[in-house]
Design an enzyme around this catalytic site. Structure first.
Site, PDB file in Angstrom:
ATOM      1  N   ALA A 137       0.793  -1.226   0.000  1.00  0.00           N
ATOM      2  CA  ALA A 137       0.000   0.000   0.000  1.00  0.00           C
ATOM      3  C   ALA A 137       0.831   1.285   0.000  1.00  0.00           C
ATOM      4  O   ALA A 137       0.694   2.119  -0.897  1.00  0.00           O
ATOM      5  CB  ALA A 137      -0.985  -0.039   1.179  1.00  0.00           C
TER       6      ALA A 137
ATOM      7  N   ASP B 276      -4.204  -2.779   3.768  1.00  0.00           N
ATOM      8  CA  ASP B 276      -4.325  -1.984   2.543  1.00  0.00           C
ATOM      9  C   ASP B 276      -5.394  -0.922   2.670  1.00  0.00           C
ATOM     10  O   ASP B 276      -5.364   0.086   1.966  1.00  0.00           O
ATOM     11  CB  ASP B 276      -4.621  -2.906   1.354  1.00  0.00           C
ATOM     12  CG  ASP B 276      -3.420  -3.786   1.051  1.00  0.00           C
ATOM     13  OD1 ASP B 276      -3.245  -4.807   1.748  1.00  0.00           O
ATOM     14  OD2 ASP B 276      -2.643  -3.422   0.163  1.00  0.00           O
TER      15      ASP B 276
ATOM     16  N   ARG C 237      -4.856   0.074  -9.292  1.00  0.00           N
ATOM     17  CA  ARG C 237      -5.318  -0.959  -8.344  1.00  0.00           C
ATOM     18  C   ARG C 237      -6.356  -0.320  -7.415  1.00  0.00           C
ATOM     19  O   ARG C 237      -6.229   0.853  -7.067  1.00  0.00           O
ATOM     20  CB  ARG C 237      -4.150  -1.536  -7.523  1.00  0.00           C
ATOM     21  CG  ARG C 237      -3.132  -2.303  -8.345  1.00  0.00           C
ATOM     22  CD  ARG C 237      -2.080  -2.973  -7.461  1.00  0.00           C
ATOM     23  NE  ARG C 237      -2.621  -4.165  -6.769  1.00  0.00           N
ATOM     24  CZ  ARG C 237      -1.977  -4.803  -5.806  1.00  0.00           C
ATOM     25  NH1 ARG C 237      -0.797  -4.356  -5.376  1.00  0.00           N
ATOM     26  NH2 ARG C 237      -2.520  -5.875  -5.239  1.00  0.00           N
TER      27      ARG C 237
ATOM     28  N   ASN D 291      -6.646  -6.751   4.008  1.00  0.00           N
ATOM     29  CA  ASN D 291      -5.256  -7.112   3.814  1.00  0.00           C
ATOM     30  C   ASN D 291      -5.206  -8.319   2.897  1.00  0.00           C
ATOM     31  O   ASN D 291      -6.233  -8.881   2.516  1.00  0.00           O
ATOM     32  CB  ASN D 291      -4.584  -7.409   5.169  1.00  0.00           C
ATOM     33  CG  ASN D 291      -3.068  -7.422   5.061  1.00  0.00           C
ATOM     34  OD1 ASN D 291      -2.461  -6.470   4.588  1.00  0.00           O
ATOM     35  ND2 ASN D 291      -2.464  -8.525   5.491  1.00  0.00           N
TER      36      ASN D 291
HETATM   37  C1  LIG Z   1       2.479  -2.258   4.027  1.00  0.00           C
HETATM   38  S1  LIG Z   1       1.126  -2.589   3.037  1.00  0.00           S
HETATM   39  C2  LIG Z   1       1.464  -4.197   2.585  1.00  0.00           C
HETATM   40  C3  LIG Z   1       0.239  -4.919   2.138  1.00  0.00           C
HETATM   41  O1  LIG Z   1       0.111  -4.852   0.708  1.00  0.00           O
HETATM   42  C4  LIG Z   1       0.128  -6.182   0.223  1.00  0.00           C
HETATM   43  O2  LIG Z   1      -0.662  -6.375  -0.898  1.00  0.00           O
HETATM   44  P1  LIG Z   1       0.046  -6.414  -2.372  1.00  0.00           P
HETATM   45  O3  LIG Z   1       1.287  -7.244  -2.241  1.00  0.00           O
HETATM   46  O4  LIG Z   1      -1.020  -7.038  -3.243  1.00  0.00           O
HETATM   47  O5  LIG Z   1       0.316  -4.976  -2.716  1.00  0.00           O
HETATM   48  C5  LIG Z   1      -0.395  -6.989   1.389  1.00  0.00           C
HETATM   49  O6  LIG Z   1      -1.784  -6.858   1.555  1.00  0.00           O
HETATM   50  C6  LIG Z   1       0.366  -6.343   2.508  1.00  0.00           C
HETATM   51  O7  LIG Z   1      -0.081  -6.595   3.793  1.00  0.00           O
END
Ligand SMILES: CSC[C@H]1O[C@H](OP(=O)(O)O)[C@H](O)[C@@H]1O
Length: 392
Positions: free
Chosen positions: A70, A273, A110, A283
């Site tokens: 995020a 997120d 996204r 999340n």
């Molecule tokens: C520090 S936010 C990280 C958060 O984002 C990840 O999703 P993605 O890899 O799809 O961007 C995941 O939900 C993490 O916890």
């Protein structure tokens, strides 16, 4: 193109093995700026940079999770706004319209991580604010001298993107400090997906307390859920923790409950997120089952996130938009070159996130402190904002 000056954020902490997640390059007059990303789709096998010089390249990089997490996608998108092609002949009004169009385009990359929209809103405020253009540049004389109000606004946008990047570094370290007290007595901590330096400017959110304790001589052992289907835990969390010298064991997502039952997990900490006004947190898919198991086994379940992850306009987590990704990510876990693991005539679904109800969250750890047993009143007080309208 003029000589490049890479305006990267200098590394200072142990987690900064991955802090070069995002770099920004300023060329003369920034007509050829570039956002230089560590390509997270290539980890852990290779350290490859993906240099984005256009808006579509940056949009694609966010979409394909070249840069992900995020806060990191918010930072990357903020820099991405400055990639907007502005002609020297463009009036201030034309340039402003192009920048707003770029912001709205990047917002389609996204849907779930609210940090993306929070960062783009900060950039939009610069575009739309009269104060962003030096008053002296508004004068005809300045313009006649070749100075440009468009140039002044572009400089303000670059400065704001760098501020967003720097602010995130400070927020992550504060989360580390505030969260360290919750994990200090733990031996084994479990985390899901990647909420470390790779998901942020550096230091991370969920991993920040772990890095903070490690820096202060208290090293925990981490169980990292591999986190199907994209394996951010196995590929990214394990990589960055190992780089930092933090002991880490990768487990399949299905192993977590058995480890909890055997008493091998002292606490769980994950990122987020988007967090609704009542504390429900979206999340990575697979987080909600962890929270249910933690509740059953009476294990503390922490969510670590900066306050810009809260979306106080949403009364509950049921209103959080959940990204539905291509089913191919489930069918071919090894990526396009991998084997297909699902029969062709069988459907798959691929929601990227799930929502954990606030009542399953022991505490939310932010850069401002810790929200124990989060609820709408505590969150509003913590974030200092009006309470979302109670709906649904
Ligand atoms: C520090 S936010 C990280 C958060 O984002 C990840 O999703 P993605 O890899 O799809 O961007 C995941 O939900 C993490 O916890």
């Amino acid at each position: 193109m003029g000589s490049d000056t890479t305006a990267s954020v200098n590394s200072t902490s142990i987690a900064d093995a991955s802090s070069e997640t995002i770099r920004y390059r300023i060329a003369d007059r920034a007509q050829c700026a570039a956002v230089d990303l560590l390509d997270q789709t290539r980890l852990p096998e290779s350290l490859t940079r993906c240099v984005c010089e256009t808006l579509p390249q940056l949009h694609d990089a966010i979409r394909r999770l070249v840069v992900r997490g995020a806060p990191a996608i918010g930072i990357a998108a903020a820099y991405g706004v400055t990639l907007t092609p502005i002609e020297s002949s463009d009036s201030l009004e034309t340039a402003r319209t192009k920048w707003i169009d770029a912001i709205e385009y990047l917002a389609t990359s996204r849907p779930t991580a609210v940090n993306l929209f929070w960062a783009l809103d900060r950039m939009r405020a610069i575009v739309e604010s009269p104060e962003s253009v030096s008053p002296e540049l508004e004068s005809m004389e300045a313009t006649a001298k070749g100075a440009s109000s468009v140039e002044s606004l572009r400089v303000s946008l670059v400065a704001e993107a760098i501020r967003i990047h720097e602010d995130d570094r400070a927020m992550c370290r504060s989360i580390g400090r505030h969260g360290s007290g919750r994990l200090a007595e733990c031996r084994n901590v479990l985390t899901h997906c990647n909420a470390g330096g790779l998901a942020t400017s550096t230091f991370g959110t969920a991993l920040a307390p772990i890095y903070y304790l490690h820096e202060h001589g208290k090293t925990l052992h981490v169980y990292a859920d591999e986190t199907r289907p994209l394996l951010q835990g196995a590929r990214l969390t394990a990589w960055e923790l190992a780089q930092a010298g933090v002991p880490v064991t990768v487990i399949t997502d299905s192993m977590a409950g058995g480890l909890m039952r055997q008493g091998h997990v002292d606490a769980i900490i994950v990122g987020a997120d988007r967090i609704a006004a009542n504390g429900d947190a979206a999340n990575k898919i697979g987080t909600y089952p962890l929270a249910v198991l933690a509740h059953y086994h009476r294990i503390p379940f922490y969510v670590a996130a900066p306050t810009n992850t809260f979306d106080l306009a949403l009364a509950s987590g049921d209103l959080i938009p959940i990204e539905q990704r291509d089913g191919e990510e489930v069918r071919c876990p090894g990526g396009p070159s991998g084997r297909t693991m699902v029969p062709e005539n069988v459907d798959v679904i691929n929601p990227a996130f799930d929502v954990t109800p606030a009542e399953l969250i022991t505490a939310i750890i932010t850069e401002r402190g810790v929200i124990e047993s989060p609820n709408v009143d505590k969150i509003a007080a913590h974030c200092g904002s009006p309470i979302a309208n109670e709906v649904g």
